[in-house]
Write a protein that holds these residues in place. Sequence first.
Motif, PDB file in Angstrom:
ATOM      1  N   ALA A  44      49.667  59.030  74.490  1.00  0.00           N
ATOM      2  CA  ALA A  44      51.015  58.545  74.212  1.00  0.00           C
ATOM      3  C   ALA A  44      51.587  57.771  75.389  1.00  0.00           C
ATOM      4  O   ALA A  44      52.797  57.712  75.580  1.00  0.00           O
ATOM      5  CB  ALA A  44      51.939  59.718  73.857  1.00  0.00           C
ATOM      6  N   GLY A  45      50.686  57.176  76.173  1.00  0.00           N
ATOM      7  CA  GLY A  45      51.129  56.306  77.262  1.00  0.00           C
ATOM      8  C   GLY A  45      51.448  54.921  76.723  1.00  0.00           C
ATOM      9  O   GLY A  45      51.747  54.745  75.540  1.00  0.00           O
TER      10      GLY A  45
ATOM     11  N   LEU B  36      50.923  52.872  68.245  1.00  0.00           N
ATOM     12  CA  LEU B  36      51.835  53.445  67.259  1.00  0.00           C
ATOM     13  C   LEU B  36      52.710  52.360  66.633  1.00  0.00           C
ATOM     14  O   LEU B  36      52.894  52.312  65.409  1.00  0.00           O
ATOM     15  CB  LEU B  36      52.703  54.511  67.929  1.00  0.00           C
ATOM     16  N   GLY B  37      53.238  51.460  67.462  1.00  0.00           N
ATOM     17  CA  GLY B  37      54.072  50.390  66.952  1.00  0.00           C
ATOM     18  C   GLY B  37      53.320  49.424  66.066  1.00  0.00           C
ATOM     19  O   GLY B  37      53.819  48.987  65.019  1.00  0.00           O
TER      20      GLY B  37
ATOM     21  N   ASP C 284      51.407  65.626  77.567  1.00  0.00           N
ATOM     22  CA  ASP C 284      52.732  65.539  78.178  1.00  0.00           C
ATOM     23  C   ASP C 284      53.796  65.590  77.077  1.00  0.00           C
ATOM     24  O   ASP C 284      53.900  64.672  76.256  1.00  0.00           O
ATOM     25  CB  ASP C 284      52.827  64.228  78.965  1.00  0.00           C
ATOM     26  N   ASP C 285      54.589  66.656  77.074  1.00  0.00           N
ATOM     27  CA  ASP C 285      55.615  66.818  76.039  1.00  0.00           C
ATOM     28  C   ASP C 285      56.657  65.699  76.082  1.00  0.00           C
ATOM     29  O   ASP C 285      57.191  65.309  75.038  1.00  0.00           O
ATOM     30  CB  ASP C 285      56.309  68.170  76.189  1.00  0.00           C
ATOM     31  N   ALA C 286      56.958  65.192  77.272  1.00  0.00           N
ATOM     32  CA  ALA C 286      57.947  64.119  77.379  1.00  0.00           C
ATOM     33  C   ALA C 286      57.440  62.859  76.686  1.00  0.00           C
ATOM     34  O   ALA C 286      58.185  62.167  75.970  1.00  0.00           O
ATOM     35  CB  ALA C 286      58.262  63.831  78.846  1.00  0.00           C
ATOM     36  N   LYS C 287      56.174  62.556  76.874  1.00  0.00           N
ATOM     37  CA  LYS C 287      55.598  61.377  76.220  1.00  0.00           C
ATOM     38  C   LYS C 287      55.493  61.591  74.711  1.00  0.00           C
ATOM     39  O   LYS C 287      55.685  60.656  73.926  1.00  0.00           O
ATOM     40  CB  LYS C 287      54.230  61.058  76.822  1.00  0.00           C
ATOM     41  N   LEU C 288      55.199  62.818  74.314  1.00  0.00           N
ATOM     42  CA  LEU C 288      55.139  63.122  72.877  1.00  0.00           C
ATOM     43  C   LEU C 288      56.515  62.963  72.234  1.00  0.00           C
ATOM     44  O   LEU C 288      56.623  62.503  71.092  1.00  0.00           O
ATOM     45  CB  LEU C 288      54.610  64.539  72.659  1.00  0.00           C
ATOM     46  N   ALA C 289      57.565  63.314  72.973  1.00  0.00           N
ATOM     47  CA  ALA C 289      58.922  63.149  72.448  1.00  0.00           C
ATOM     48  C   ALA C 289      59.240  61.679  72.234  1.00  0.00           C
ATOM     49  O   ALA C 289      59.873  61.296  71.240  1.00  0.00           O
ATOM     50  CB  ALA C 289      59.933  63.782  73.405  1.00  0.00           C
ATOM     51  N   VAL C 290      58.792  60.830  73.150  1.00  0.00           N
ATOM     52  CA  VAL C 290      58.991  59.390  73.001  1.00  0.00           C
ATOM     53  C   VAL C 290      58.225  58.881  71.779  1.00  0.00           C
ATOM     54  O   VAL C 290      58.729  58.064  71.009  1.00  0.00           O
ATOM     55  CB  VAL C 290      58.544  58.640  74.272  1.00  0.00           C
TER      56      VAL C 290
ATOM     57  N   LYS D  95      57.405  60.594  69.113  1.00  0.00           N
ATOM     58  CA  LYS D  95      58.080  61.084  67.910  1.00  0.00           C
ATOM     59  C   LYS D  95      59.277  60.199  67.577  1.00  0.00           C
ATOM     60  O   LYS D  95      59.496  59.818  66.419  1.00  0.00           O
ATOM     61  CB  LYS D  95      58.522  62.526  68.139  1.00  0.00           C
ATOM     62  N   LYS D  96      60.027  59.854  68.599  1.00  0.00           N
ATOM     63  CA  LYS D  96      61.194  58.990  68.406  1.00  0.00           C
ATOM     64  C   LYS D  96      60.768  57.600  67.941  1.00  0.00           C
ATOM     65  O   LYS D  96      61.500  56.938  67.187  1.00  0.00           O
ATOM     66  CB  LYS D  96      61.975  58.890  69.720  1.00  0.00           C
ATOM     67  N   ALA D  97      59.572  57.171  68.372  1.00  0.00           N
ATOM     68  CA  ALA D  97      59.077  55.839  68.018  1.00  0.00           C
ATOM     69  C   ALA D  97      58.455  55.789  66.624  1.00  0.00           C
ATOM     70  O   ALA D  97      58.008  54.726  66.187  1.00  0.00           O
ATOM     71  CB  ALA D  97      58.068  55.357  69.053  1.00  0.00           C
ATOM     72  N   GLY D  98      58.381  56.951  65.940  1.00  0.00           N
ATOM     73  CA  GLY D  98      57.918  56.913  64.556  1.00  0.00           C
ATOM     74  C   GLY D  98      56.695  57.720  64.219  1.00  0.00           C
ATOM     75  O   GLY D  98      56.204  57.650  63.091  1.00  0.00           O
ATOM     76  N   ALA D  99      56.181  58.511  65.166  1.00  0.00           N
ATOM     77  CA  ALA D  99      55.031  59.359  64.840  1.00  0.00           C
ATOM     78  C   ALA D  99      55.424  60.381  63.769  1.00  0.00           C
ATOM     79  O   ALA D  99      56.495  60.981  63.840  1.00  0.00           O
ATOM     80  CB  ALA D  99      54.531  60.082  66.090  1.00  0.00           C
ATOM     81  N   LYS D 100      54.551  60.583  62.792  1.00  0.00           N
ATOM     82  CA  LYS D 100      54.807  61.594  61.757  1.00  0.00           C
ATOM     83  C   LYS D 100      54.839  62.982  62.374  1.00  0.00           C
ATOM     84  O   LYS D 100      55.658  63.834  62.005  1.00  0.00           O
ATOM     85  CB  LYS D 100      53.707  61.532  60.698  1.00  0.00           C
TER      86      LYS D 100
END
Length: 353
Positions: free
Chosen positions: A183-184, A191-192, A208-214, A216-221
């Motif tokens: 998720a870097g 993803l985009g 990295d949970d912080a990157k996963l949060a980004v 998720k916000k960017a549209g990951a199911k």
Amino acid sequence: MRMFQVCTCGQPLQLNEAPTPQPKGTEVLLKVIAAGVCHSDLHLADGYFDLGGGKRMSLEDRGMKLPITLGHENVGEVVAVGPDAKNVKVGDRLLADPWIGCGQCAACQRGEDFLCRAMRSLGVFSNGGYATHMIVPHPRYLFAIGDLPPERAAPLACSGITTYSALKKVATLKSEPTVIIGAGGLGLMCLGLHKAMGGHSAIVVDIDDAKLAVAKKAGAKATVNAKAADAVQQIMKLTSEGAGAWAVIDLVGSSASARMGYDSLVKGGKYVIVGLYGGDLTVSLPPIPMRALTIQGSYLGSLAEMKELMELVRAKGLPDVPVTTRPLDDVNVVHSDLRAGKVVGRVVLMPAA
């Protein structure tokens, strides 16, 4: 001109100065506006790739000659053209496709320079964009960015074309969930583009949970932390009927990510490895034919795919990848942050600022 170069592998990049080159023949001289910092640049600065088992692939043995100016995600403004350079003029703002071959072999003649066995890639085997100026050998490697912000367009030259080409290898893109490992900057670009290409849904995996949060916000199911003991089971439960993934795109390419990606496949599934982190993968052979599995490498993309990507971006918009801009002189600090996993999205150097 000023440029940051690898002079000794494993050491910080060194600031050097030299006369600004004058383009000859079909060459085009760009004033570099934006230069993306790719994780591969760290391997190039180190001078090797990790092959696992204590083995290394030396880049100097493969033809990288020092000193070399890094930077292969570049947008620049044309400031001079050689006498044989056609369809390009001073003032044009262009993205440079860095994956330049010999121009003579069968792969190059097909527009698949990235498969050339005598690569001259910008920022790898010839001087790239960690500099105020850069020479591009032919206009065919240049693509108009129109009104796209240079710092947002520059990463298309590597993370964009690389993930676009990988996604094109997924036959189930529009019908089944696609697992994206990483998720870097590369993962968020993937993803985009997955969304822009009409992808069914994306499951993003990272440590990295912080990157996963980004993500998720960017549209990951859905997202999965790869450090979880049951990460493979979590991935499988998120797929159709809980049977496993039809496609996994691994943008990390480590021993651990490869094991996870391969183990997450359903019968008939495809594991596409893109990342170059390094390591190895040991698998039993009979299950590969018995389960009709595919392990496929995906490396960069063709000039035709770059054209397709630019058309896609114009039609659908740029992928929502966080971009941080920094002055060219901060390049060694940026490399340190990238090594430490502190970068979310992409850092782009602004040499012309």
